[in-house]
Write an enzyme that holds these catalytic residues in place. Structure first.
Site, mmCIF file in Angstrom:
data_model
loop_
_atom_site.group_PDB
_atom_site.id
_atom_site.type_symbol
_atom_site.label_atom_id
_atom_site.label_comp_id
_atom_site.label_asym_id
_atom_site.label_seq_id
_atom_site.Cartn_x
_atom_site.Cartn_y
_atom_site.Cartn_z
ATOM 1 C CG ASP A 240 29.237 31.139 0.660
ATOM 2 O OD1 ASP A 240 28.148 31.499 1.156
ATOM 3 O OD2 ASP A 240 29.896 31.842 -0.113
ATOM 4 C CD GLN B 106 27.624 40.094 0.629
ATOM 5 O OE1 GLN B 106 26.551 40.660 0.866
ATOM 6 N NE2 GLN B 106 27.674 38.920 0.013
ATOM 7 N NE ARG C 109 20.730 38.048 0.624
ATOM 8 C CZ ARG C 109 21.890 37.639 0.139
ATOM 9 N NH1 ARG C 109 23.003 38.253 0.463
ATOM 10 N NH2 ARG C 109 21.942 36.601 -0.665
#
Length: 439
Positions: free
Chosen positions: A317, A175, A127
């Site tokens: 998502d 995030q 990530r």
């Protein structure tokens, strides 16, 4: 709590009718935020009906490593005793598969003295963390990637956040911004955050601000511009209830729409900040029969669905389940503005393109999404890439397929919806375990 299924695949017989009532699992995103902010609050907070899954357990362990005392008091009731001054972890913080945990806790660990090391599984170690590392450095925090590639493991030298100004891209991951929102109210000086590119996944930022308000955290959000975060704040303890998760519920609702089924999902509040509640309007626009009631959504299938065009910028998502909906709809479906979906547990754009192709679906993979041409889905042996949302989406596709589909990677579902398979079986899905060694 979680099943041992490392050597088991899932076999699904298509064409079964689903009927019943299930309760949406608690929101994973809200659960992460509730435990982390409670860890920084002065006193004892109460969290009602959190999601307890592999990802949220990673967050609970990380919070405990920074000094929080977390207890499960009774069914659905958790207490968190926190402090504005987290302690130095005694060991490396391993976040397992949780990207949310490593990103937010990287910033939070800057508030602890000494050094904190954060790592995770193979997926997490791929990530990108560069934008967050740079912003923390702008704000007086020394942190770096151990391999020098802006990916975990990450080492953070704590001692506090000075504050100041930073610029951060908004198109890679919300995030990063949520990490600053949660940690910078405890900085020594005011923090100003500006966005250098279009902000994607905006509802997740709004969910963070919503829960900050419960703990008396103050931030000023300037849409399209950035954030102003006052300094030296103190989070106060709070009692928060975790709402149902539209991200997880989307699979149940879509399953009803693409089969001749009748499914009612409880514990869904259309007034929450969750962006993935857009699934309800998408299904209505496609032609499904949708009923929205007090704290529930019901979908009755059997109608012909039509293709659609959808901007996935705020709802990454949803891409896997939208791809499946497009595969059974009449005409063409365009899903776009989803480049950031390539940086999830898997490259979800590529994963859905490859696996739906195996199931006979004609589609085109594009840099920012998919174009899907509706038709019939056929059974196949497909792979979920250890990605819980890819797994659940392929499960829904298998329900609409003719014959028997086998899906690998069933263990990934414990990340966000531990009871997904049980809920599907309770409504009539024909799911059976298959030992990999027997195939």
């Amino acid at each position: 709590m979680f099943r041992e299924v490392m050597f088991v695949d899932l076999r699904i017989i298509g064409g079964e009718r689903l009927e019943g009532v299930v309760s949406a699992s608690p929101s994973k995103s809200y659960t992460h935020r509730a435990f982390i902010i409670s860890t920084l609050a002065e006193g004892k907070s109460e969290i009602l009906h959190p999601l307890i899954s592999r990802d949220t357990l990673a967050t609970i362990r990380a919070c405990e490593a920074l000094g929080a005392v977390i207890e499960s008091k009774s069914e659905g009731v958790w207490h968190v005793s926190g402090s504005s001054y987290p302690k130095t972890p005694e060991d490396v913080i391993n976040v397992d598969n949780s990207g949310t945990t490593i990103r937010i806790m990287t910033a939070v660990s800057a508030l602890a003295p000494g050094f904190t090391v954060l790592t995770g599984d193979y997926s997490v170690r791929r990530r990108p963390m560069g934008p967050l590392i740079k912003s923390l450095e702008d704000l007086g925090v020394r942190c770096f990637s151990t391999r020098g590639d802006d990916r975990p493991p990450i080492i953070v030298e704590g001692g506090g956040i000075m504050g100041g100004e930073t610029h951060i891209p908004g198109h890679i991951s919300s995030q990063f911004i949520s990490a600053l929102l949660i940690s910078c109210p405890l900085a020594k000086n005011e923090t100003r955050v500006s966005f250098t590119s279009e902000l994607r996944s905006r509802p997740y930022l709004e969910m963070t601000i919503e829960f900050l308000n419960y703990f008396e955290g103050k931030v000023e959000y300037l849409p399209g511009l950035g954030l102003i975060i006052p300094a030296e704040q103190t989070y106060l303890p709070a009692s928060v209830r975790i709402p149902g998760d539209f991200s997880s519920a989307s699979f149940m609702l879509a399953a009803a729409a693409i089969t001749d089924s009748d499914v009612k999902v409880l514990n869904l509040d259309m007034k929450t900040a969750q962006g993935d509640k857009k699934i309800v309007n998408i299904l209505k626009e496609m032609g499904a029969e949708v009923e929205i009631g007090e704290n529930y959504v019901r979908v009755i299938g059997g109608q012909k669905l039509k293709g659609f065009s959808f901007d996935c910028g705020d709802t990454p998502d949803l891409l896997p389940v939208l791809a499946v909906l497009g595969a059974v709809a009449e005409g063409k479906t365009d899903i776009f503005n989803a480049q950031h979906v390539r940086y999830k547990e898997s490259d979800r754009i590529s994963a859905m393109a490859k696996e739906l192709s195996k199931m006979g679906v004609r589609l085109e993979e594009k840099p920012d999404g998919l174009t899907v041409y509706g038709g019939k889905i056929k059974s196949a042996h497909v792979e979920s890439y250890d990605d819980h949302r890819v797994f659940m989406a392929l499960t829904i596709a298998a329900l609409a397929a003719e014959g028997e589909t086998i899906i690998s990677g069933v263990e990934s579902v414990d990340v966000s919806y531990p009871y997904f398979i049980e809920d599907m079986i309770s409504m009539g899905a024909d799911f059976r375990w298959v030992n990999k060694n027997d195939r």
